[in-house]
Every structure is written in C-alpha cells, then in structure tokens.
Design an enzyme around this catalytic site. Structure first.
Site, PDB file in Angstrom:
ATOM      1  CG  ASP A 146      -1.888   1.077   1.332  1.00  0.00           C
ATOM      2  OD1 ASP A 146      -1.658   2.125   0.698  1.00  0.00           O
ATOM      3  OD2 ASP A 146      -2.900   0.909   2.054  1.00  0.00           O
ATOM      4  CG  HIS A 147       3.174   4.114  -3.144  1.00  0.00           C
ATOM      5  ND1 HIS A 147       4.210   4.372  -2.281  1.00  0.00           N
ATOM      6  CD2 HIS A 147       3.630   4.488  -4.368  1.00  0.00           C
ATOM      7  CE1 HIS A 147       5.227   4.887  -2.943  1.00  0.00           C
ATOM      8  NE2 HIS A 147       4.899   4.973  -4.204  1.00  0.00           N
ATOM      9  NE  ARG A 148      -4.027   3.924   1.308  1.00  0.00           N
ATOM     10  CZ  ARG A 148      -5.182   3.432   1.733  1.00  0.00           C
ATOM     11  NH1 ARG A 148      -6.235   4.219   1.874  1.00  0.00           N
ATOM     12  NH2 ARG A 148      -5.312   2.148   2.023  1.00  0.00           N
ATOM     13  CB  ILE A 154       5.183   0.688   2.170  1.00  0.00           C
ATOM     14  CG1 ILE A 154       4.843   0.030   3.521  1.00  0.00           C
ATOM     15  CG2 ILE A 154       6.530   0.206   1.665  1.00  0.00           C
ATOM     16  CD1 ILE A 154       4.358  -1.359   3.435  1.00  0.00           C
TER      17      ILE A 154
END
Ligand code: CAO
Length: 431
Positions: free
Chosen positions: A403-405, A407
C-alpha cells in the site's frame, strides 16, 4: 428539569455482563429507546436502551465494566418530554423484550427499506444489502440500525472491534470510503455493458461459489481503494534448498512436509521486524498507523471453491517444524471447508505462493487492512555471475505488493533486498 439515573433493566438470566461498547457520552441528547451501551454475553450482544429522554450529565460506566440488572449507566437531565415519574424500579422491571438480540432474522429486502440519507452522495455505499451476510455480520443492534439507515451492507464492512465486531466507527469509515471513491474527484467509471454471449456461440451459466463472491467483493474493494505498487526481486535459495531437501526425509517420517513456505514465513517475519511499517494498518480515519507487536501471517490457499487466507499466529515464536506442521493442517482444513471465520482473522501480512504451480512473477492484491503481501513464484536454476564465472544457482522470484500510502518505494525495495539476503543465508534468521 430533574436528574434521572438510567439503569440496566432486566436482562434475563445474565450476571456480570461485560460492556463492549459505550454508545453515548456526556452532553449527548438521548431520546427514549436510544441505545446507551452494548453488552456481550456468551450467546449474544444486546443494546441497553434509554428509558427516558434528556441530556447526559455523567456517564457512570466504561468499556470493560461488568454490569447486572439495576446498575446505573448514566445520569441525565430529563427533558420536558421525559417521564420523570418513571422510577428505577419501573426501568428495572422492563423486560428483555425491549432488547434486540443480535441474532437478527434475515428480512426480505423490501421489509426494511434503507432510508435515503441526503448527506451521502451517490453512489450509495452499497448498491443493495445482501440480507444473509447482513444478518451474519458481528454487530450490535444499534450498529445494525445505523447501517440500515445509511444503506450499508454490513456483510462488506470489516470489523475493528474485539473478535472482529463491527462498530459504529467502522460503518462511518465504510461510508467515508465509499464517498471518497465514488464522489466528486473519486472514480467515475462507466458501468460494464451487458453482453449477450450466446449471440456469438454456445454458452453455459455457472453460479459463482459463496467464497468466489465474497473474495470478489473483497479483492475489488482493495484493488480500488489501495494504491498498489509491486516490487519484484529474486532470492538465491541454493543453500536453503540444499538444507531443506536434506531435512525432508527425516520429517516426512513424522508426517510433516517441510516446504519452502515455512522458511519464507520466518524470513518475512524477520523482515517485518526490521521494517515495522510492513506490520501495520491504517486506522479507519486514514490518519494514524497502528503498529502491531505480534506476527500473524496469512497464507493464500487455493481450494476447489476459491481462495481462502487462513492465518498462522505468532510465527516469530514457533519453530520451522511447528510452522510446517501447521501449514499442512490448515491446507487440509481449507480444502475440506473446515476453517472458521476466526481462523482467517488477525493477519499482519500475507503470502501467496504459486511456486508449486508455476509462473515467473505476478502482482498480488493487498489483503487489507494489511499493508503488504508477498507473492512467490516458481524457483528456477539460473546462471549467476560470481565475479569470475557463471554458476548455476536456484533463484526464487519474489513479488511484493504494498500500500503506497503507508510504504515508500525505497522501503519496498529495502524489504525485498533484505528478504532475499535472509533467504540466501538463513543463518541471518538467528541474528
Ligand atoms: N518453486 C518451486 N517449487 C515449489 C515452490 C517454489 N517457489 N513452492 C512450492 N514448490 C513445490 C513444493 O516443494 C512441492 O513439491 P513436491 O510435491 O515435489 O514436494 C510442490 O511445489 C507443491 O507444494 P505445495 O503447494 O504442496 O506446498 P506449499 O507449501 O508450497 O504451498 C499452499 C501450500 C497452501 C500455499 C499451496 O498449496 C497453495 O494453495 N497455493 C496457491 C495459493 C494461491 O492460489 N494464491 C493466489 C492468490 S491470488 O493473490
């Protein structure tokens, strides 16, 4: 204006019942029948309604307290419409009939039409309520009522309460998410066109299994809501495989299949310890990270009815052999449909291993509320340059979706590099 003490009415044969949710606080206005607290017995949860209307002046209980018939819950300054002459005895003599038990019977979809809520823009949180999954959801009567008012299908809401219970906050978070993904600035996609496939040739219609339908909803939600990135890497598992294969016969005799997956789980936990954000979840507001100090790993298992993800708990505290034995047990349980819902809850990160099947890489979907999932493909022997020569080495493809939010790309790459280094030299697991 008089002060009234709201008390626990007759709750049947239950003693010392735990309060699992406090639904009101000081300063709140309550109407008669508004739920004040939720109690949980061995068998059901029940809401305790207000016997009088007014404004709460003090709360006399908190979550975790245990109560009995007649115990005080809150004091209210009674409003004009209240019935001050009602005594505590009157309240105590009200029966459990007034308390809605959680085992709500499924109702036909048109029996309780969801009220339109002007503040929630289209599309509504769910297109329709699946009455069966709604009735099975673990939520108190007040939360059910609240969900119905908003047209939320509780079957689609993930509970953050104890034992996965859905709270009012979870329902609010679900609506918020639906608004963000469907409202202005969110996804605006055209509906799929209906196609008559029989116009092109012979077809047959097969209903989806229950697992297929549930997994489909869940994966769709995660795919749409989570900004995914997949980091690819390779681990040199030549030494690990030599060691594992040397141990296999010994454990086969004990009925334990020592597969690569057990080593992968240990290595993933080691990487989660080094990079704690991989062992976290965003809270329902999306503004805080909840960092976990336990290490439960979900394992995607392919069954004839579809994908399930049972969870192996406390992987950090178990030996490789214990993990291998447990993996064997859960695979059998999954394929025999014997997993309980609790066997699939509480995971911190998941592993999806397609190594036994094939492929070189894939992009697994994050199993929210987890923030990362490791995909593993089939290992192959490749020529690897050692500085002087090419050497045949067993390489394992890794596909880490996150989850780029939560990591960053750099941490994604650090995680797989570290994982690869641990797998190439498992002595690092001892450090
Ligand atoms: N590379 C090469 N071979 C591999 C391998 C890999 N990465 N991983 C496993 N294998 C081999 C095993 O050694 C085993 O070989 P033998 O039968 O010769 O001993 C064979 O493949 C089968 O392994 P397995 O599937 O029985 O055991 P496992 O521990 O690797 O996996 C389980 C268990 C439950 C994860 C697996 O059976 C499964 O269901 N996988 C599918 C998961 C899935 O559908 N994921 C998709 C989700 S979408 O994101």
């Amino acid at each position: 204006m008089s002060e009234i003490t709201l008390i626990v009415p007759d709750i049947g044969d239950f003693d010392d019942v735990e309060i699992i949710e406090v639904l009101v606080s000081e300063g709140d206005s309550v109407a008669v029948e508004d739920s004040l607290v939720t109690l949980e017995t061995d068998k059901a949860t029940m809401d305790i309604p207000a016997s009088d209307a007014g404004t709460i002046t003090s709360m006399l209980v908190k979550v975790g307290d245990r109560v009995n018939k007649g115990d005080a819950i809150a004091k209210i300054a009674a409003s004009d419409s209240a019935t001050p002459e009602a005594t505590n005895e009157d309240q105590a003599s009200s029966t459990t009939d007034e308390i809605q038990e959680v085992a709500e019977k499924p109702k036909p979809a048109d029996a309780v039409p969801p009220k339109p809520v002007p503040t929630v823009p289209r599309p509504s949180p769910t297109a329709s309520i699946d009455e069966i999954s709604f009735s099975k959801a673990h939520a108190s009567p007040s939360v059910r009522k609240f969900a119905r008012e908003l047209g939320v299908d509780l079957g689609q809401v993930t509970g953050s309460g104890r034992k996965g219970r859905i709270t009012q906050e979870d329902v609010k978070g679900f609506v918020k998410q639906a608004m963000c993904s469907g409202g202005a600035g969110g996804l605006q996609v055209a509906p799929m066109p209906e196609v008559d496939f029989s116009a092109f040739g012979k077809v047959e219609t097969q209903p989806l299994s229950k697992i297929n339908k549930l997994t489909g909803q869940f994966l769709h939600r995660n795919w749409v809501n989570i900004p995914h990135v997949t980091q690819f890497d390779e681990a040199n598992i030549t030494e690990l495989e030599k060691f594992r294969k040397s141990m296999v016969p010994e454990y086969n005799e004990q009925g334990i299949k020592l597969t690569l997956l057990a080593f992968l789980m240990k290595a993933v936990v080691s990487a989660m310890k080094k990079f704690p954000r991989f062992n976290s979840s965003l809270d329902i507001t999306g503004e805080n990270l909840i960092l976990k100090h336990y290490f439960h790993i979900g394992i995607a298992v392919d069954t004839p009815d579809g994908l399930v993800v049972p969870v192996v708990r406390d992987v950090d505290r178990k030996s490789l052999i214990d993990i291998a034995a447990e993996l064997g047990e859960i695979s059998v349980k999954a394929r025999e449909k014997k997993l309980k819902p609790t066997d699939m809850q509480g995971g911190c990160m998941s592993i999806s291993s397609l190594g036994g099947i094939g492929g070189t890489a894939f992009t697994p979907i994050v199993n929210a509320p987890e923030v990362a999932i490791l995909g593993v493909s089939r290992s192959v022997i490749k020529p690897v340059w050692n500085g002087e020569d090419f050497e045949p080495q067993m390489m394992l493809p890794l596909s880490l979706s996150y989850d780029h939010r939560v990591i960053d790309g750099a941490d994604g790459a650090r995680f797989t590099s570290y994982l690869a280094s641990v797998l190439s030299d498992t002595r690092r697991l001892l450090l």
